[in-house]
Design a protein around this motif. Structure first.
Motif, PDB file in Angstrom:
ATOM      1  N   ARG A 189       0.851  -1.207   0.000  1.00  0.00           N
ATOM      2  CA  ARG A 189       0.000   0.000   0.000  1.00  0.00           C
ATOM      3  C   ARG A 189       0.880   1.248   0.000  1.00  0.00           C
ATOM      4  O   ARG A 189       0.562   2.234  -0.653  1.00  0.00           O
ATOM      5  CB  ARG A 189      -0.954  -0.023   1.214  1.00  0.00           C
ATOM      6  N   PHE A 213      -1.710  -1.795  12.296  1.00  0.00           N
ATOM      7  CA  PHE A 213      -3.070  -2.148  11.865  1.00  0.00           C
ATOM      8  C   PHE A 213      -4.088  -2.127  13.012  1.00  0.00           C
ATOM      9  O   PHE A 213      -5.174  -2.671  12.881  1.00  0.00           O
ATOM     10  CB  PHE A 213      -3.114  -3.535  11.197  1.00  0.00           C
ATOM     11  N   HIS A 238      -3.219   2.810   6.494  1.00  0.00           N
ATOM     12  CA  HIS A 238      -3.251   1.558   5.738  1.00  0.00           C
ATOM     13  C   HIS A 238      -4.442   0.672   6.090  1.00  0.00           C
ATOM     14  O   HIS A 238      -4.624  -0.371   5.468  1.00  0.00           O
ATOM     15  CB  HIS A 238      -1.954   0.770   5.951  1.00  0.00           C
ATOM     16  N   ASP A 267      -9.893  -0.802   3.526  1.00  0.00           N
ATOM     17  CA  ASP A 267     -10.668  -1.927   4.107  1.00  0.00           C
ATOM     18  C   ASP A 267     -12.160  -1.792   3.779  1.00  0.00           C
ATOM     19  O   ASP A 267     -12.715  -2.661   3.145  1.00  0.00           O
ATOM     20  CB  ASP A 267     -10.525  -2.092   5.629  1.00  0.00           C
TER      21      ASP A 267
HETATM   22  O1  AHR Z   1      -3.991  -8.213   5.244  1.00  0.00           O
HETATM   23  C1  AHR Z   1      -5.136  -7.446   5.274  1.00  0.00           C
HETATM   24  C2  AHR Z   1      -4.982  -6.331   6.257  1.00  0.00           C
HETATM   25  O2  AHR Z   1      -4.699  -6.859   7.533  1.00  0.00           O
HETATM   26  C3  AHR Z   1      -6.193  -5.457   6.442  1.00  0.00           C
HETATM   27  O3  AHR Z   1      -6.193  -4.329   5.649  1.00  0.00           O
HETATM   28  C4  AHR Z   1      -6.017  -5.033   7.856  1.00  0.00           C
HETATM   29  O4  AHR Z   1      -7.133  -4.430   8.413  1.00  0.00           O
HETATM   30  C5  AHR Z   1      -5.596  -6.279   8.472  1.00  0.00           C
HETATM   31  O5  AHR Z   1      -5.172  -6.236   9.745  1.00  0.00           O
END
Ligand code: AHR
Length: 333
Positions: A189, A213, A238, A267
């Motif tokens: 990303r 995350f 991200h 997401d």
């Molecule tokens: O691998 C996917 C990512 O991992 C998602 O965007 C994120 O929310 C998760 O933790």
């Protein structure tokens, strides 16, 4: 003799207890419900190693996998690695020992998998990568990779921003909340977003740090960004959860999210979509967690020895505030 007999009963009980603990210990790793060894009852057994439970996306992904396994009649041994690669490697080794039919996993980071993947291959157990991929040069170590194009998600986020800021006459200061270090979605990303915003030299990433995350990570790192930088125009997070955590930091700093700071995430989970519909987020590039049904189909094919495509890309879209308002009532996760 009598004395020996009275000593042998507790000894035997201890031995039985020890063997029970030993068998249980083989399955114990991370937070797992892996159960005992694979039975030859004609049912496919899948060993699945999940990254953790760090985000709303991950929770929806776990639900999708568990529900789809049940619907497909696949026996699922599930392990939550709590965001640790060593736990994933342990879980995969346990699945190899248990002689499961298929191993599937979502690698927490991209590198460092060759040895354990080779062990699975040598044991004749096919491996399916889901959600995230690995950087192994030897593609024969796994059968297929099912998941999103994370570079594309970053690029779509960047292209939207380039369009929004096309009339900007001065610098646009961007801060970036990255996923956990070394994870494919964090690397990709960042890359896609960076490439897209290079189209406008006014757009500059002034700070970029991992928020793992998680909401807590997003909040904490955003607080630091706000302290260290007088003028922040844009946040690229991200994932939704880090963006949601950052909202708290932005509001606490007396700024209006979505207005004073443009917020772009990835997401499109329900809470993220709600923030977008409410005007607190401005744009989301979708990443779908509903990988379970396709994963179970692939497991059946791979188990039957059928050829499967080396790469299966998840179909995704993007959302503006208006689109989020429309989509929200039917959003399942
Ligand atoms: O691998 C996917 C990512 O991992 C998602 O965007 C994120 O929310 C998760 O933790």
């Amino acid at each position: 003799m009598g004395k020996m007999r009275t000593q042998s009963a507790p000894w035997r009980a201890a031995a039985v207890l020890a063997s029970v603990l030993l068998v249980g210990g083989v399955a114990a790793c991370g937070n797992s419900d892996t159960g005992g060894g694979s039975k030859d009852d004609g049912k496919i057994t899948m060993g699945f190693s999940q990254v953790g439970a760090e985000s709303g996306w991950r929770t929806a992904n776990t639900t999708s996998i568990k529900e789809s396994a049940a619907a497909a009649g696949i026996e699922l041994k599930f392990d939550d690695a709590q965001q640790k690669q060593e736990n994933q490697i342990k879980a995969i080794r346990n699945y190899i020992q248990q002689k499961v039919d298929v191993i599937a996993f979502s690698p927490v980071v991209e590198s460092g998998w060759d040895t354990v993947l080779k062990e699975a291959k040598d044991a004749g157990i096919p491996v399916i990568l889901t959600d995230r991929s690995v950087d192994s040069a030897d593609k024969s170590l796994y059968k297929t990779f099912l998941g999103s194009d994370f570079v594309k998600e970053g690029r779509l986020a960047g292209e939207w921003l380039v369009e929004q800021k096309k009339t900007a006459s001065g610098p646009v200061n961007i801060v970036e909340l990255q996923g956990n270090t070394g994870a494919a979605p964090a690397n990709d990303r960042k890359k896609g977003f960076g490439e897209a915003i290079a189209a406008n030299p006014n757009l500059k990433i002034i700070a970029s740090q991992p928020g793992d995350f998680t909401r807590a990570g997003g909040k904490q790192v955003m607080e630091q960004f706000l302290k260290a930088n007088k003028q922040i125009d844009v946040l690229f997070a991200h994932n939704d959860d880090m963006g949601l955590g950052a909202l708290e930091a932005i509001t606490a700093a007396g700024k209006v999210p979505g207005k004073d700071i443009t917020i772009i995430t990835v997401d499109a989970v329900k809470d993220g979509m709600q923030a977008l519909a409410d005007g607190k987020f401005n744009f989301i590039a979708e990443c779908s967690p509903l990988l379970g049904p396709q994963l179970m189909d692939l497991a059946k094919k791979v188990h039957a020895g059928e050829e499967v495509p080396a790469r299966i890309e998840t179909q995704e879209t993007t959302f503006t505030t208006e689109q989020a308002k429309e989509a929200l009532p039917n959003r399942k996760y």
